[in-house]
Design a protein around this motif. Structure first.
Motif, PDB file in Angstrom:
ATOM      1  N   ASP A 106      64.534  54.605  66.590  1.00 40.98           N
ATOM      2  CA  ASP A 106      63.099  54.877  66.606  1.00 40.98           C
ATOM      3  C   ASP A 106      62.310  53.586  66.409  1.00 40.98           C
ATOM      4  O   ASP A 106      61.294  53.352  67.069  1.00 40.98           O
ATOM      5  N   VAL A 107      62.787  52.736  65.506  1.00 41.04           N
ATOM      6  CA  VAL A 107      62.123  51.449  65.256  1.00 41.04           C
ATOM      7  C   VAL A 107      62.219  50.560  66.491  1.00 41.04           C
ATOM      8  O   VAL A 107      61.224  49.959  66.919  1.00 41.04           O
ATOM      9  N   ARG A 108      63.399  50.484  67.072  1.00 41.81           N
ATOM     10  CA  ARG A 108      63.575  49.653  68.273  1.00 41.81           C
ATOM     11  C   ARG A 108      62.642  50.089  69.400  1.00 41.81           C
ATOM     12  O   ARG A 108      61.980  49.264  70.045  1.00 41.81           O
ATOM     13  N   GLU A 109      62.605  51.384  69.644  1.00 42.42           N
ATOM     14  CA  GLU A 109      61.771  51.906  70.731  1.00 42.42           C
ATOM     15  C   GLU A 109      60.290  51.641  70.483  1.00 42.42           C
ATOM     16  O   GLU A 109      59.550  51.267  71.399  1.00 42.42           O
ATOM     17  N   ALA A 110      59.848  51.816  69.243  1.00 44.29           N
ATOM     18  CA  ALA A 110      58.445  51.605  68.922  1.00 44.29           C
ATOM     19  C   ALA A 110      58.056  50.133  69.081  1.00 44.29           C
ATOM     20  O   ALA A 110      56.968  49.814  69.583  1.00 44.29           O
ATOM     21  N   VAL A 111      58.930  49.241  68.671  1.00 39.29           N
ATOM     22  CA  VAL A 111      58.667  47.800  68.807  1.00 39.29           C
ATOM     23  C   VAL A 111      58.570  47.418  70.277  1.00 39.29           C
ATOM     24  O   VAL A 111      57.643  46.711  70.702  1.00 39.29           O
ATOM     25  N   GLU A 112      59.513  47.891  71.080  1.00 39.51           N
ATOM     26  CA  GLU A 112      59.508  47.568  72.508  1.00 39.51           C
ATOM     27  C   GLU A 112      58.278  48.152  73.206  1.00 39.51           C
ATOM     28  O   GLU A 112      57.675  47.504  74.057  1.00 39.51           O
ATOM     29  N   ALA A 113      57.890  49.361  72.824  1.00 41.50           N
ATOM     30  CA  ALA A 113      56.735  50.007  73.451  1.00 41.50           C
ATOM     31  C   ALA A 113      55.442  49.256  73.153  1.00 41.50           C
ATOM     32  O   ALA A 113      54.486  49.305  73.936  1.00 41.50           O
ATOM     33  N   ALA A 114      55.415  48.532  72.036  1.00 40.05           N
ATOM     34  CA  ALA A 114      54.224  47.757  71.668  1.00 40.05           C
ATOM     35  C   ALA A 114      54.197  46.395  72.359  1.00 40.05           C
ATOM     36  O   ALA A 114      53.252  45.634  72.172  1.00 40.05           O
ATOM     37  N   GLY A 115      55.235  46.100  73.145  1.00 37.61           N
ATOM     38  CA  GLY A 115      55.281  44.818  73.848  1.00 37.61           C
ATOM     39  C   GLY A 115      55.747  43.666  72.988  1.00 37.61           C
ATOM     40  O   GLY A 115      55.521  42.495  73.323  1.00 37.61           O
ATOM     41  N   LEU A 116      56.414  43.995  71.883  1.00 36.33           N
ATOM     42  CA  LEU A 116      56.950  42.961  70.998  1.00 36.33           C
ATOM     43  C   LEU A 116      58.455  42.827  71.208  1.00 36.33           C
ATOM     44  O   LEU A 116      59.111  43.741  71.723  1.00 36.33           O
ATOM     45  N   ASN A 117      59.000  41.695  70.802  1.00 40.44           N
ATOM     46  CA  ASN A 117      60.431  41.452  70.894  1.00 40.44           C
ATOM     47  C   ASN A 117      61.056  41.583  69.512  1.00 40.44           C
ATOM     48  O   ASN A 117      60.596  40.946  68.555  1.00 40.44           O
ATOM     49  N   LEU A 118      62.081  42.406  69.409  1.00 36.38           N
ATOM     50  CA  LEU A 118      62.734  42.623  68.124  1.00 36.38           C
ATOM     51  C   LEU A 118      63.662  41.448  67.823  1.00 36.38           C
ATOM     52  O   LEU A 118      64.726  41.315  68.423  1.00 36.38           O
ATOM     53  N   SER A 119      63.256  40.595  66.913  1.00 36.07           N
ATOM     54  CA  SER A 119      64.047  39.408  66.569  1.00 36.07           C
ATOM     55  C   SER A 119      65.114  39.704  65.540  1.00 36.07           C
ATOM     56  O   SER A 119      66.134  39.017  65.482  1.00 36.07           O
ATOM     57  N   LEU A 120      64.868  40.724  64.700  1.00 34.22           N
ATOM     58  CA  LEU A 120      65.828  41.040  63.637  1.00 34.22           C
ATOM     59  C   LEU A 120      65.659  42.487  63.232  1.00 34.22           C
ATOM     60  O   LEU A 120      64.532  42.975  63.098  1.00 34.22           O
ATOM     61  N   LEU A 121      66.763  43.172  63.066  1.00 35.68           N
ATOM     62  CA  LEU A 121      66.779  44.537  62.523  1.00 35.68           C
ATOM     63  C   LEU A 121      68.074  44.708  61.753  1.00 35.68           C
ATOM     64  O   LEU A 121      69.157  44.715  62.329  1.00 35.68           O
ATOM     65  N   GLU A 122      67.947  44.806  60.433  1.00 35.34           N
ATOM     66  CA  GLU A 122      69.127  44.873  59.585  1.00 35.34           C
ATOM     67  C   GLU A 122      69.017  46.023  58.589  1.00 35.34           C
ATOM     68  O   GLU A 122      67.920  46.397  58.171  1.00 35.34           O
ATOM     69  N   ASP A 123      70.168  46.566  58.229  1.00 33.35           N
ATOM     70  CA  ASP A 123      70.221  47.581  57.185  1.00 33.35           C
ATOM     71  C   ASP A 123      70.046  46.904  55.828  1.00 33.35           C
ATOM     72  O   ASP A 123      70.898  46.120  55.409  1.00 33.35           O
ATOM     73  N   ARG A 124      68.941  47.177  55.191  1.00 35.98           N
ATOM     74  CA  ARG A 124      68.657  46.602  53.876  1.00 35.98           C
ATOM     75  C   ARG A 124      67.882  47.616  53.044  1.00 35.98           C
ATOM     76  O   ARG A 124      66.905  48.189  53.509  1.00 35.98           O
ATOM     77  N   SER A 125      68.312  47.824  51.827  1.00 40.84           N
ATOM     78  CA  SER A 125      67.632  48.766  50.936  1.00 40.84           C
ATOM     79  C   SER A 125      66.578  48.039  50.112  1.00 40.84           C
ATOM     80  O   SER A 125      66.867  47.016  49.483  1.00 40.84           O
ATOM     81  N   ALA A 126      65.367  48.582  50.120  1.00 42.67           N
ATOM     82  CA  ALA A 126      64.273  47.945  49.381  1.00 42.67           C
ATOM     83  C   ALA A 126      64.113  48.494  47.966  1.00 42.67           C
ATOM     84  O   ALA A 126      63.364  47.931  47.175  1.00 42.67           O
TER      85      ALA A 126
END
Length: 308
Positions: free
Chosen positions: A270-290
């Motif tokens: 869902d995050v990947r698709e939303a980023v791409e739909a906004a015309g941005l390039n996903l430089s990093l996506l990692e599993d991290r607990s906040a």
């Protein structure tokens, strides 16, 4: 971060019955508390706080239909939905997933402002700003660019934890938050050149095109059901080469869900698709607990999107 507010019924006897009901609820006598709350709503049919509390008790007792009825009464009686009755209806499947009520979010964080840092950092091991800082440094290093930004926007700035983490890397910090009391705390840090109370999407819409080099959102997307508007406005506001870094909670399924903690969790796809739909390039996506709850890390993601 449960919100507990009291909106008086305007009827002294109804308010007293509510107080007695809360005492019984705290002692574990839920049926007795429910009876008193019904008496209170008989006296004051639009007693929002009593209806919401009754819904909470009915849900705990395993009576979903009765809980739905009570939560609807609470929502109908308060269009700002400061108790978050609609969220409870979503959790019960009685309402489709939708945006979080702004009245609820503002009350939640206004109440939480004074103890926010200690409760979040000390009690929950909150590490969102540090995750964003590390992610931004990593992306900049990979691109062989300096991690210094002239203008940055801190969405949902809270008390200023993100600005504290990035203070040496940002020349001009702008903070936006829905909670006036959070803005007061952020102002006391002296780290922001500009601060404004308001919705983050509306705040971005007021910014000129290509006017920011960095946009940050730590522990903010967990209160956003639809990522598209935030990402679209961020894409417009970012200058070429700018970054939007954010954290969110996640889950193993698809799409977005409302978790038990009344926070949204977004699947990685869902995050990947939303980023791409906004015309941005996903430089990093990692599993991290906040954050950690009940000694268990809450599943999360840290993402950095770049504007080409």
């Amino acid at each position: 971060m449960p919100t507990r507010i009291f909106l008086t019924s305007g009827d002294l006897m109804a308010d007293r019955r509510y107080d007695f009901a809360r005492d019984l609820q705290m002692k574990g006598d839920l049926p007795g508390a429910a009876d008193l709350l019904l008496q209170a709503t008989d006296l004051a049919p639009n007693f929002v706080t009593a209806w919401f509390t009754l819904g909470d008790i009915r849900e705990t007792l395993g009576e979903p239909d009765a809980a739905i009825t009570a939560f609807r009464k609470a929502w109908d009686g308060d269009p700002d939905d400061r108790h978050g009755a609609r969220l409870r209806l979503m959790r019960l499947g009685a309402e489709p997933l939708a945006a979080m009520p702004q009245g609820y979010v503002q009350v939640l964080f206004d109440q939480y402002a004074r103890r926010f840092n200690s409760a979040l950092v000390d009690d929950l091991g909150y590490r969102g700003p540090d995750l964003l800082f590390g992610a931004v440094l990593s992306v900049r290093a990979a691109a062989r660019k300096p991690a210094f930004f002239k203008r940055a926007i801190d969405l949902g700035c809270g008390t200023g934890l993100v600005a504290t983490a990035f203070a040496k890397e940002v020349d001009h910090f702008i903070g936006i938050d829905l909670s006036p009391r959070m803005i007061e705390k952020a102002r006391s840090t002296g780290l922001y050149a500009e601060l404004e109370v308001g919705d983050i999407v509306e705040g971005l819409r007021a910014r000129p095109d290509s006017s920011a080099d960095l946009i940050l959102a730590a522990d903010v997307m967990i209160y956003v059901a639809d990522l598209a508007p935030v990402l679209a406005e961020s894409s417009r506001v970012l200058a070429a080469g700018g970054l939007f870094a954010f954290t969110t909670e996640t889950h193993a399924g698809e799409g977005v869900i409302l978790g038990a903690g009344l926070r949204y969790a977004h699947a990685a796809a869902d995050v990947r698709e939303a980023v791409e739909a906004a015309g941005l390039n996903l430089s990093l996506l990692e599993d991290r607990s906040a954050r950690t709850e009940d000694n268990i890390p809450v599943p999360g993601l840290v993402a950095v999107a770049a504007k080409g």
